[in-house]
Scaffold this active site. Structure first.
Site, PDB file in Angstrom:
ATOM      1  N   TYR A  26       0.823  -1.205   0.000  1.00  0.00           N
ATOM      2  CA  TYR A  26       0.000   0.000   0.000  1.00  0.00           C
ATOM      3  C   TYR A  26       0.864   1.264   0.000  1.00  0.00           C
ATOM      4  CZ  TYR A  26      -2.913   3.780   1.654  1.00  0.00           C
ATOM      5  OH  TYR A  26      -3.531   4.998   1.771  1.00  0.00           O
ATOM      6  N   MET A  80      -0.966  12.121   3.012  1.00  0.00           N
ATOM      7  CA  MET A  80      -1.004  10.673   2.783  1.00  0.00           C
ATOM      8  C   MET A  80      -2.099  10.055   3.633  1.00  0.00           C
ATOM      9  SD  MET A  80       2.980   9.674   2.419  1.00  0.00           S
ATOM     10  CE  MET A  80       3.440  10.758   3.753  1.00  0.00           C
ATOM     11  N   ALA A  81      -2.885   9.176   2.997  1.00  0.00           N
ATOM     12  CA  ALA A  81      -4.022   8.551   3.658  1.00  0.00           C
ATOM     13  C   ALA A  81      -3.560   7.478   4.629  1.00  0.00           C
ATOM     14  CB  ALA A  81      -4.928   7.933   2.591  1.00  0.00           C
ATOM     15  N   SER A 108      -4.055  14.745   5.054  1.00  0.00           N
ATOM     16  CA  SER A 108      -4.942  14.153   4.040  1.00  0.00           C
ATOM     17  C   SER A 108      -6.380  14.121   4.526  1.00  0.00           C
ATOM     18  CB  SER A 108      -4.481  12.726   3.737  1.00  0.00           C
ATOM     19  OG  SER A 108      -5.496  12.011   3.047  1.00  0.00           O
ATOM     20  N   GLN A 134      -5.639  18.825   2.921  1.00  0.00           N
ATOM     21  CA  GLN A 134      -5.903  18.353   1.543  1.00  0.00           C
ATOM     22  C   GLN A 134      -7.296  17.737   1.464  1.00  0.00           C
ATOM     23  OE1 GLN A 134      -5.767  14.611   0.828  1.00  0.00           O
ATOM     24  NE2 GLN A 134      -6.761  15.118  -1.111  1.00  0.00           N
ATOM     25  N   TYR A 136     -10.501  16.234  -1.471  1.00  0.00           N
ATOM     26  CA  TYR A 136     -10.979  15.910  -2.818  1.00  0.00           C
ATOM     27  C   TYR A 136     -12.340  16.559  -2.964  1.00  0.00           C
ATOM     28  CZ  TYR A 136      -7.425  12.197  -2.880  1.00  0.00           C
ATOM     29  OH  TYR A 136      -6.246  11.488  -2.849  1.00  0.00           O
ATOM     30  N   THR A 162      -6.831  18.125  -4.403  1.00  0.00           N
ATOM     31  CA  THR A 162      -6.135  17.147  -5.254  1.00  0.00           C
ATOM     32  C   THR A 162      -7.010  16.832  -6.464  1.00  0.00           C
ATOM     33  OG1 THR A 162      -4.936  16.255  -3.384  1.00  0.00           O
ATOM     34  CG2 THR A 162      -5.133  14.821  -5.311  1.00  0.00           C
ATOM     35  N   ARG A 171      -3.384  -0.247  -9.067  1.00  0.00           N
ATOM     36  CA  ARG A 171      -2.114  -0.542  -8.387  1.00  0.00           C
ATOM     37  C   ARG A 171      -1.987  -2.058  -8.199  1.00  0.00           C
ATOM     38  NH1 ARG A 171      -3.330   4.455  -5.419  1.00  0.00           N
ATOM     39  NH2 ARG A 171      -3.838   3.344  -3.514  1.00  0.00           N
ATOM     40  N   LYS A 225      -3.382  20.515  -6.390  1.00  0.00           N
ATOM     41  CA  LYS A 225      -2.319  19.495  -6.389  1.00  0.00           C
ATOM     42  C   LYS A 225      -2.596  18.446  -7.455  1.00  0.00           C
ATOM     43  CE  LYS A 225      -0.281  15.949  -3.348  1.00  0.00           C
ATOM     44  NZ  LYS A 225      -0.877  14.659  -3.708  1.00  0.00           N
ATOM     45  N   SER A 247       2.644  17.456  -9.265  1.00  0.00           N
ATOM     46  CA  SER A 247       2.609  16.135  -8.625  1.00  0.00           C
ATOM     47  C   SER A 247       1.971  15.130  -9.565  1.00  0.00           C
ATOM     48  CB  SER A 247       1.780  16.222  -7.327  1.00  0.00           C
ATOM     49  OG  SER A 247       1.606  14.940  -6.739  1.00  0.00           O
ATOM     50  N   HIS A 249       1.061  12.270  -7.942  1.00  0.00           N
ATOM     51  CA  HIS A 249       0.530  11.437  -6.862  1.00  0.00           C
ATOM     52  C   HIS A 249       1.542  10.339  -6.487  1.00  0.00           C
ATOM     53  CE1 HIS A 249      -3.685  11.334  -5.123  1.00  0.00           C
ATOM     54  NE2 HIS A 249      -3.134  10.350  -4.449  1.00  0.00           N
ATOM     55  N   ASP A 280       6.226  17.623  -5.663  1.00  0.00           N
ATOM     56  CA  ASP A 280       6.537  16.410  -4.901  1.00  0.00           C
ATOM     57  C   ASP A 280       6.763  15.251  -5.849  1.00  0.00           C
ATOM     58  OD1 ASP A 280       4.119  15.086  -5.578  1.00  0.00           O
ATOM     59  OD2 ASP A 280       3.134  15.620  -3.707  1.00  0.00           O
ATOM     60  N   ARG A 304       6.558   9.331   0.908  1.00  0.00           N
ATOM     61  CA  ARG A 304       6.923   8.027   1.473  1.00  0.00           C
ATOM     62  C   ARG A 304       8.074   8.061   2.479  1.00  0.00           C
ATOM     63  NH1 ARG A 304       5.610   7.239  -3.841  1.00  0.00           N
ATOM     64  NH2 ARG A 304       3.936   5.775  -4.340  1.00  0.00           N
TER      65      ARG A 304
HETATM   66  C1  LIG Z   1       0.411   5.802   0.926  1.00  0.00           C
HETATM   67  C2  LIG Z   1       0.121   7.084   0.203  1.00  0.00           C
HETATM   68  C3  LIG Z   1      -1.107   7.693   0.377  1.00  0.00           C
HETATM   69  C4  LIG Z   1      -1.385   8.885  -0.289  1.00  0.00           C
HETATM   70  N1  LIG Z   1      -2.577   9.523  -0.050  1.00  0.00           N
HETATM   71  C5  LIG Z   1      -2.822  10.715  -0.620  1.00  0.00           C
HETATM   72  C6  LIG Z   1      -3.993  11.451  -0.292  1.00  0.00           C
HETATM   73  O1  LIG Z   1      -4.808  11.029   0.524  1.00  0.00           O
HETATM   74  N2  LIG Z   1      -4.169  12.641  -0.919  1.00  0.00           N
HETATM   75  C7  LIG Z   1      -3.284  13.148  -1.822  1.00  0.00           C
HETATM   76  O2  LIG Z   1      -3.494  14.233  -2.358  1.00  0.00           O
HETATM   77  N3  LIG Z   1      -2.150  12.480  -2.119  1.00  0.00           N
HETATM   78  C8  LIG Z   1      -1.894  11.299  -1.536  1.00  0.00           C
HETATM   79  N4  LIG Z   1      -0.713  10.655  -1.814  1.00  0.00           N
HETATM   80  C9  LIG Z   1       0.274  11.278  -2.719  1.00  0.00           C
HETATM   81  C10 LIG Z   1       1.233  12.163  -1.919  1.00  0.00           C
HETATM   82  O3  LIG Z   1       0.579  13.306  -1.419  1.00  0.00           O
HETATM   83  C11 LIG Z   1       2.407  12.649  -2.782  1.00  0.00           C
HETATM   84  O4  LIG Z   1       1.919  13.246  -3.943  1.00  0.00           O
HETATM   85  C12 LIG Z   1       3.410  11.541  -3.137  1.00  0.00           C
HETATM   86  O5  LIG Z   1       3.486  10.565  -2.135  1.00  0.00           O
HETATM   87  C13 LIG Z   1       4.789  12.171  -3.354  1.00  0.00           C
HETATM   88  O6  LIG Z   1       5.695  11.222  -3.787  1.00  0.00           O
HETATM   89  P1  LIG Z   1       6.778  10.495  -2.820  1.00  0.00           P
HETATM   90  O7  LIG Z   1       6.001   9.520  -1.981  1.00  0.00           O
HETATM   91  O8  LIG Z   1       7.675   9.847  -3.802  1.00  0.00           O
HETATM   92  O9  LIG Z   1       7.459  11.557  -1.996  1.00  0.00           O
HETATM   93  C14 LIG Z   1      -0.426   9.463  -1.152  1.00  0.00           C
HETATM   94  C15 LIG Z   1       0.815   8.836  -1.311  1.00  0.00           C
HETATM   95  C16 LIG Z   1       1.102   7.671  -0.628  1.00  0.00           C
HETATM   96  C17 LIG Z   1       2.463   7.054  -0.785  1.00  0.00           C
END
Ligand SMILES: Cc1cc2nc3c(=O)[nH]c(=O)nc-3n(C[C@H](O)[C@H](O)[C@H](O)COP(=O)(O)O)c2cc1C
Length: 356
Positions: A26, A80-81, A108, A134, A136, A162, A171, A225, A247, A249, A280, A304
């Site tokens: 995940y 991040m969720a 998030s 953040q 949706y 976002t 995925r 975003k 981004s 994501h 990002d 991450r």
């Molecule tokens: C586990 C996970 C959950 C994420 N959940 C969200 C979210 O809820 N909302 C959102 O806008 N982006 C989410 N993202 C994207 C991140 O905000 C971000 O764009 C991305 O992780 C950046 O890349 P990096 O992990 O390589 O630093 C999530 C990313 C990960 C890894």
């Protein structure tokens, strides 16, 4: 922490050993064959640094202006969720660690911890970074506005909408290791009447009209975003948003889109400073952060790497990851001859014109 953790990559390895295969899939996984996930990291290394020597480094500091305020660092935690899947302290640990290190946080919408539990933890440090929320938009304007007002009342200082995930990416890693949602890690916010069928999802997918509407009605400055195309950055700026976040994501939604390191320069050129610009995706070294600033970003979000800190030590583990990144950023600035983030310009990046 038994093993010596000297880099983000060390944290990643140690975190993998501590997380279940489902959690690892995940947090670490990306969409499809994960080309974009990999490219996000490699592309920062592909930009070469062109340092200058013998420059005055007196008063070197990492302060950065974002949305009209000066903050101690250009670094924020990406939204991040479900962070309690990585550690019971989840979002609370991120709030404590980021604010203690002068970094910001974007919470998030899919948080496991209530908005007003996280906010005071992030706001109580005098040397903190920005605190944003953040969300949706899934068709229901009243629900979106209610959430925006809830965030404003709790002390969040900006909204991040976002826009790159109207549906979830495919995925494969996660499909091979499906997650059973544990009672601990239930999302905190359950919007009313979330669309469930594909037709409902497509009908509810936000458009530029919704961005214009939210900008006009939001109680807080609005950032968008999930931008990778310069023309979309221009549309966002024309609507008067406060900021754009380049981004993809973290490679989790659409595979084979270009890396954010490659998208950033053209978007910075398009915006010409009309609004705040952040990026990002794949930032794993302080030198990557310096390159992002040099290519036109005012600030960066890291995703991450902060999750890897969670199983390795909760808030202390996240703080350690941030410390490593900030120390590396500082060393890069010294060795490039740039004594402030504002001084990070394209002159420090080799062959920028040939690569664009
Ligand atoms: C586990 C996970 C959950 C994420 N959940 C969200 C979210 O809820 N909302 C959102 O806008 N982006 C989410 N993202 C994207 C991140 O905000 C971000 O764009 C991305 O992780 C950046 O890349 P990096 O992990 O390589 O630093 C999530 C990313 C990960 C890894």
């Amino acid at each position: 922490m038994a093993q010596e953790l000297l880099t983000v990559a060390d944290h990643e390895q140690a975190a993998q050993a501590r997380l279940s295969p489902e959690c690892w899939a995940y947090f670490a996984g990306g969409a499809g064959d994960e080309h974009t996930l990999r490219r996000n990291q490699v592309a920062w290394a592909d930009w070469q640094l062109q340092p200058r020597v013998l420059r005055s480094l007196q008063g070197l500091d990492t302060t950065t202006e974002l949305l009209g305020k000066t903050w101690p660092t250009p670094l924020l935690a990406a939204p991040m969720a479900q962070l309690q899947l990585a550690h019971p302290d989840g979002e609370a640990a991120l709030a404590l660690a980021t604010s203690a290190l002068g970094c910001g946080m974007v919470l998030s919408q899919q948080t496991n911890t209530a908005l007003d539990t996280v906010a005071p933890l992030a706001l109580n440090s005098s040397d903190r970074g920005p605190l944003w929320f953040q969300l949706y938009h899934r068709g229901d304007r009243a629900a979106t506005l209610e959430l925006a007002h809830q965030a404003a009342a709790a002390g969040y200082e900006a909204l991040v909408l976002t826009v790159d995930a109207p549906i979830q990416g495919v995925r494969d890693r996660e499909r091979r290791h499906p997650m059973r949602s544990t009672p601990l890690a239930r999302p905190h916010w359950h919007p009313r009447g979330e669309p469930t069928t594909m037709q409902q999802l497509l009908q509810a997918a936000p458009t530029w009209d919704d961005v214009a509407w939210l900008r006009a009605h939001s109680p807080l400055p609005l950032l968008v975003k999930g931008i990778t195309h310069p023309a979309d950055a221009a549309l966002a700026a024309e609507l008067g948003v406060a900021g754009v976040i380049v981004s993809n994501h973290g490679g989790r939604v659409l595979d084979t889109v270009p890396s954010t390191a490659e998208c950033l320069p053209a978007i910075a050129d398009q915006l010409q400073g009309r609004c705040t610009l952040l990026v990002d995706g794949g930032l794993r070294r302080g030198s990557d952060i310096f390159k992002a600033l040099a290519l036109g970003a005012h600030g960066v979000l890291v995703g991450r790497p902060l999750v890897w800190g969670l199983p390795n030590g909760g808030a202390a583990g996240v703080a350690h990851v941030l410390r490593l990144l900030l120390d590396e950023l500082w060393a890069t600035m010294v060795l490039c001859g740039a004594s402030s983030c504002a001084q990070a310009t394209r002159s420090y990046i080799k062959n920028i014109t040939h690569s664009m």
